[in-house]
Design an enzyme around this catalytic site. Structure first.
Site, mmCIF file in Angstrom:
data_model
loop_
_atom_site.group_PDB
_atom_site.id
_atom_site.type_symbol
_atom_site.label_atom_id
_atom_site.label_comp_id
_atom_site.label_asym_id
_atom_site.label_seq_id
_atom_site.Cartn_x
_atom_site.Cartn_y
_atom_site.Cartn_z
ATOM 1 N N LYS A 179 0.837 -1.206 0.000
ATOM 2 C CA LYS A 179 0.000 0.000 0.000
ATOM 3 C C LYS A 179 0.869 1.252 0.000
ATOM 4 C CE LYS A 179 -3.636 -0.278 2.503
ATOM 5 N NZ LYS A 179 -4.513 -0.399 3.706
ATOM 6 N N ARG A 213 -3.189 3.392 8.664
ATOM 7 C CA ARG A 213 -3.549 2.118 8.027
ATOM 8 C C ARG A 213 -2.349 1.181 7.964
ATOM 9 N NH1 ARG A 213 -8.202 3.028 4.300
ATOM 10 N NH2 ARG A 213 -8.656 5.253 4.227
ATOM 11 N N GLY A 270 -8.152 -6.864 4.921
ATOM 12 C CA GLY A 270 -9.023 -7.026 6.083
ATOM 13 C C GLY A 270 -8.386 -7.717 7.275
ATOM 14 N N MET A 306 -5.587 -6.760 9.042
ATOM 15 C CA MET A 306 -5.004 -5.898 10.076
ATOM 16 C C MET A 306 -5.873 -4.664 10.259
ATOM 17 S SD MET A 306 -0.964 -6.453 9.262
ATOM 18 C CE MET A 306 -1.141 -6.290 7.490
ATOM 19 N N ARG A 359 -4.053 -1.149 -5.721
ATOM 20 C CA ARG A 359 -3.351 -2.428 -5.557
ATOM 21 C C ARG A 359 -3.839 -3.368 -6.645
ATOM 22 N NH1 ARG A 359 -6.312 -4.034 0.131
ATOM 23 N NH2 ARG A 359 -8.433 -4.184 -0.660
ATOM 24 N N HIS A 392 -5.770 -43.178 0.518
ATOM 25 C CA HIS A 392 -6.381 -43.882 -0.601
ATOM 26 C C HIS A 392 -7.544 -43.077 -1.173
ATOM 27 C CE1 HIS A 392 -9.367 -46.684 -2.379
ATOM 28 N NE2 HIS A 392 -8.289 -47.260 -2.892
ATOM 29 N N SER A 402 11.428 -43.958 -12.391
ATOM 30 C CA SER A 402 10.294 -43.135 -12.001
ATOM 31 C C SER A 402 10.296 -43.050 -10.481
ATOM 32 C CB SER A 402 8.977 -43.741 -12.497
ATOM 33 O OG SER A 402 7.887 -42.906 -12.144
ATOM 34 N N ASN A 427 5.615 -40.660 -3.083
ATOM 35 C CA ASN A 427 4.777 -40.918 -1.897
ATOM 36 C C ASN A 427 5.513 -41.839 -0.923
ATOM 37 O OD1 ASN A 427 2.839 -39.425 -3.218
ATOM 38 N ND2 ASN A 427 1.659 -41.187 -3.892
ATOM 39 N N ASP A 428 5.937 -43.000 -1.439
ATOM 40 C CA ASP A 428 6.642 -43.954 -0.576
ATOM 41 C C ASP A 428 8.049 -43.484 -0.228
ATOM 42 O OD1 ASP A 428 4.521 -45.629 -0.331
ATOM 43 O OD2 ASP A 428 5.297 -47.226 -1.611
ATOM 44 N N CYS A 450 6.189 -39.929 -10.364
ATOM 45 C CA CYS A 450 4.806 -40.350 -10.556
ATOM 46 C C CYS A 450 4.006 -40.317 -9.258
ATOM 47 C CB CYS A 450 4.747 -41.751 -11.167
ATOM 48 S SG CYS A 450 5.485 -43.034 -10.137
ATOM 49 N N TYR A 464 10.169 -35.746 -17.031
ATOM 50 C CA TYR A 464 8.719 -35.562 -17.002
ATOM 51 C C TYR A 464 8.209 -35.625 -15.565
ATOM 52 C CZ TYR A 464 8.285 -40.638 -16.309
ATOM 53 O OH TYR A 464 8.361 -41.910 -15.799
#
Length: 887
Positions: free
Chosen positions: A24, A94, A103, A105, A338, A454, A770, A774-775, A838, A858
């Site tokens: 601002k 301000r 909104g 602060m 802004r 899952h 690949s 996750n694991d 993957c 990829y």
């Protein structure tokens, strides 16, 4: 003394000083610099805020000196004096951080008024009612923001005064009524704050500055920063500016406008204003505002000037602007500009239109779109105007929104869907057994599990909303009810899910259908021209593959064959194969499964003609395909208590013994992946036969097929060697029978720390890698995915022990270092080794940036995240860094 400048006059700053002056303040300085009508003022820097907290919430002595000097500058410009009885200077105070936090602060207006200075203001304005209106507003705002008096006390007093005077609106209160209200407000402060309203203007200013700095760490601001990943270290600046008044009469006004429609992106002014009002009236909803177009009728010269300024600001900042303005006795002032918050649809349209208008380049347009905005465009959303009865909140596991009748069983979901009913599947957690129910349901709600559980993974792949880990749900599957905060919801009751926020809502909600506009397609086309990473999809069915291709996928990076085993007509055959005592019996069941698998692969290959399809051989432990031990025990108990058939009881007890024998203490690290293929090579051989038979069948039709066979959970080079030999022998056998040539590849999933460390050894037997992130995340961090997300990760995030959920965004220091090591070692052994990821991270923008940086070939993600990945990959090529925040 700090030795650094703490306070800057507007004319001393510019737009480049955003980090120091806040967004601002930097914009006020920039507008002053380019000659726009901005009331004079000064900015207390963000660094001063940080110093305030470092010094135990104490204001620096030199700050007070610099403020006095800056005040003198404003006084000289305006011919007014702060605290002067005859011609008082009034101020607005301000907040304004480097990143917009609308909104979050605090603000104080009309600062400097007291029982004496109102006399000078009345003399200058020649309007007693206006003066008293300003004073009562100031007392209320100061009491609320600075003295922490609950605003409801002031609102109640105001309402009582309106009723006493028969006024429907604040503007109808007389000067006499407002004078009484001022005294009422002072009494409220005296009673609630246990002090008199301060009369010293400098005391007021000092207290307001403290309050704004304190608001940086109020609850809503802290939560907002956490959600939007805004660093706490930024601090807020404070903008102190001479007041201008939109409430001096009917030749005055105040309003807010966007340079383009923030909902649609259309190029026309969009906003509201009020005649004879102050700024907070517009946003507070106390009066019904007028459309900005009506300003042209009421104040045509001011409208034309404002319209010109809007165009100038948009061209200057090269973006849609959100502008606050005040008209004081037909003099126009700009109070703030802004970058305008906008919908996903508007964001995309504005970016493309700005390119067409020559304002920005294609590259700038691509960098301007947040990938999360693209996600919203691909799924149904709840109408933002709808009033919602939110009953609880879980994890926002899969975006989109849906309404439907509650069901607790996958079979019921399938049955009711077949009857034309829309349903929401509610489960403690889902398993592969529930796949048909997820397919049938509009959305999924679970009380356990995390963002990569899952239910979350499957729902994301299907483009369905999912709210997981909603621990406030107490689910009773037997009675088919769930209880939240003492309220019971039964099967058949209607609820709604918002997968983007995690909200669970009672009743049906209005939904907005996704709209893939011409501008959206154009952004993706430009992204494709720029990005280096290829984008593939995780898809297990021909339907998923077709959807992925429609969204621009350049192949399948992960086809999970175990999901194919869960179809209702196949599960009995799979279970029979697992429970057989001999290899001969097992082979009979595998022979039944082979044509089913072949049909699956044929459909996927056909959908992905000419593109690579990576098929992961069976990965999960075999007991996942069998009935749950607890459920079997309950069933046996019911049969015994109810006098059931002894033969059936014996069969169930035999099944229970076998299921227990196959059960593991820690199945995630147990007999799964390539370990299954080594112990039961006939299972993997059947799958390879099905893959190559399907490929051969399509090759004879002239359809180009590129199969990639992937071995899961490899930790030793020898494991891959043994599996590769099995694959090659089987392929050679089938191709000899089919008399065709198929170009295929064999590769390894890299999802164990050891695999990363010995990646050079494994590369000797692999055509591609690949990364199963996750694991790899679970095994590197020692976290059980579902337990971590459900039990402690939210605490770790709140306490900033970790910056991000590692199952959503790659842990660069740990998991990322292992991936980087594996890439370097793999490439050193085999320079042309193709590599990708993957896991669920393949659709996460920050993780995609990491993948680009370590030179993967990829990423692969769920079909509905392919457009996000296309955009994020282009942004990575253009130099975007991970962890960006705000706008």
């Amino acid at each position: 003394m700090t030795g650094d400048k703490l306070v800057y006059l507007f004319e001393e700053g510019n737009a480049e000083m955003k980090d120091m002056l806040g967004g601002k303040g930097a914009n006020l300085a920039e507008m002053t610099r380019i000659g726009l009508p901005v009331p004079p003022g000064f900015i207390i820097s963000t660094e001063t805020c940080n110093l305030y907290y470092q010094r135990g919430e104490q204001l620096l002595q030199e700050l007070k000196q610099e403020i006095q000097k800056s005040l003198s500058s404003i006084e000289n410009k305006l011919g007014k004096k702060f605290g002067d009885v005859n011609n008082p200077l009034l101020l607005s105070v301000r907040s304004g951080s480097a990143v917009s936090m609308p909104g979050m602060m605090d603000t104080v207006l009309n600062l400097g008024l007291n029982d004496e200075t109102i006399k000078g203001l009345e003399e200058a304005s020649q309007d007693k009612r206006f003066t008293l209106d300003c004073y009562r507003r100031f007392i209320q705002m100061f009491g609320d923001v600075v003295l922490k008096v609950n605003h409801s006390f002031f609102e109640k007093a105001l309402q009582n005064k309106k009723e006493a005077y028969g006024a429907n609106d604040d503007t109808e209160l007389t000067a006499e009524a407002l004078g009484e209200l001022v005294e009422d407000y002072k009494s409220i402060i005296s009673e609630q704050a246990e002090m008199s309203f301060p009369q010293d203007p400098m005391e007021q200013l000092t207290a307001a500055i403290r309050a704004v700095f304190d608001s940086w760490n109020n609850h809503r601001a802290v939560v907002y920063r956490r959600i939007h990943k805004i660093p706490d270290s930024l601090g807020t600046a404070i903008n102190i500016q001479a007041m201008v008044f939109g409430n001096l009469g009917n030749d005055c006004a105040t309003g807010v406008a966007f340079t383009r429609n923030p909902a649609t992106g259309e190029a026309n002014l969009y906003g509201e204003f009020l005649v004879n009002a102050q700024g907070e009236d517009v946003v507070a909803g106390i009066r019904n505002p007028l459309s900005i177009s009506q300003l042209e009728e009421l104040m045509p010269e001011n409208y034309r000037a404002f319209n010109d300024i809007c165009q100038r600001l948009e061209e200057h900042y090269k973006d849609i602007q959100d502008i606050e303005f005040t008209i004081e006795r037909r003099n126009l002032f700009i109070l703030q500009t802004r970058a305008g918050k906008r919908t996903s649809r508007a964001s995309v349209k504005c970016a493309v239109d700005f390119v067409k208008e020559g304002i920005i380049s294609r590259e700038e347009a691509i960098m301007r779109i947040e990938p999360g905005q693209v996600d919203k465009l691909l799924h149904r959303q709840i109408d933002p105007e709808a009033k919602l009865n939110i009953i609880c909140k879980g994890l926002p596991a899969s975006p989109g929104a849906a309404s439907g009748q509650v069901v607790f069983d996958a079979d019921d979901a399938e049955k009711m869907d077949g009857q034309g009913n829309e349903v929401i599947l509610v489960r403690p957690e889902t398993t592969p057994d529930d796949i048909h129910g997820i397919v049938a349901a509009q959305g999924v709600l679970t009380s356990r599990g995390g963002m990569t559980s899952h239910a979350a993974v499957v729902a994301r792949g299907m483009g369905k909303p999912c709210v997981s880990g909603c621990e406030k749900l107490s689910i009773d599957l037997e009675r088919e009810i769930f209880v939240v905060n003492g309220t019971t919801y039964a099967k058949g009751d209607t609820i709604s899910l918002d997968g983007a926020t995690g909200n669970v809502i009672t009743g049906e909600v209005p939904l907005i259908a996704p709209e893939l506009s011409e501008e959206f397609q154009k952004i993706l086309e430009w992204s494709d021209e720029i990005r280096a990473l290829k984008i593939r999809a995780n898809a297990d069915t021909p339907e998923d593959a077709a959807k992925a291709r429609e969204f621009g996928a350049e192949g399948i990076g992960l086809c999970r064959t175990e999901h194919m085993f869960m179809a209702q007509e196949r599960l009995p055959v799979v279970q029979s194969m697992i429970l057989t005592e001999t290899e001969v019996e097992r082979q009979l069941d595998l022979d039944k499964l082979l044509p089913m698998q072949q049909e699956d692969f044929s459909g996927i290959f056909r959908a992905m003609e000419g593109l690579p399809v990576t098929i992961r051989l069976l990965d999960p432990p075999l007991h996942e395909f069998l009935p749950v031990v607890e459920e079997l025990i309950e069933e046996i108990t019911r049969l015994k208590v109810g006098g059931g058939d002894s033969k059936e009881i014996n069969e169930k007890e035999g099944l229970l013994r076998k299921v227990k024998a196959l059960s593991e203490s820690n199945p995630m690290l147990g007999h799964r992946g390539c370990r299954l293929g080594i112990v039961y090579p006939e299972i993997y051989k059947m799958q390879v036969k099905a893959i190559i038979k399907a490929a051969a069948e399509l090759a004879k039709e002239g359809i180009e097929v590129i199969p990639e066979i992937m071995i899961p959970l490899v930790g030793h080079a020898t494991e891959l060697l043994v599996m590769r030999e099995l694959v090659e022998e089987t392929v050679k056998e089938i191709l000899a029978q089919e008399k065709v040539e198929i170009d295929y590849r064999v590769g390894s999933m890299i999802e164990l720390p050891r695999a990363c460390v010995v990646a050079d050894q494994i590369a000797g037997h692999a055509d591609f890698y690949s990364f199963g992130t996750n694991d790899l995340t679970q095994t590197t961090l020692g976290y059980s995915r579902d337990d971590a997300e459900g039990k402690f990760l939210h605490h770790y995030l709140a306490k900033k022990i970790i910056p991000d959920n590692p199952f959503m965004t790659i842990d660069r220091e740990g998991v990322g270092s292992l991936i980087k090591l594996a890439v370097e070692k793999g490439k050193a052994q085999k320079p042309d080794l193709k590599m990708g990821i993957c896991g669920e991270h393949g659709g996460d923008p920050d993780s995609i940036i990491f993948c680009h940086e370590v030179n993967l070939n990829y990423v692969s993600c769920s079909p509905f995240r392919v457009p996000i990945a296309r955009l994020a990959a282009a942004q990575a090529k253009l130099g975007k860094k991970a962890g960006g925040y705000g706008d």
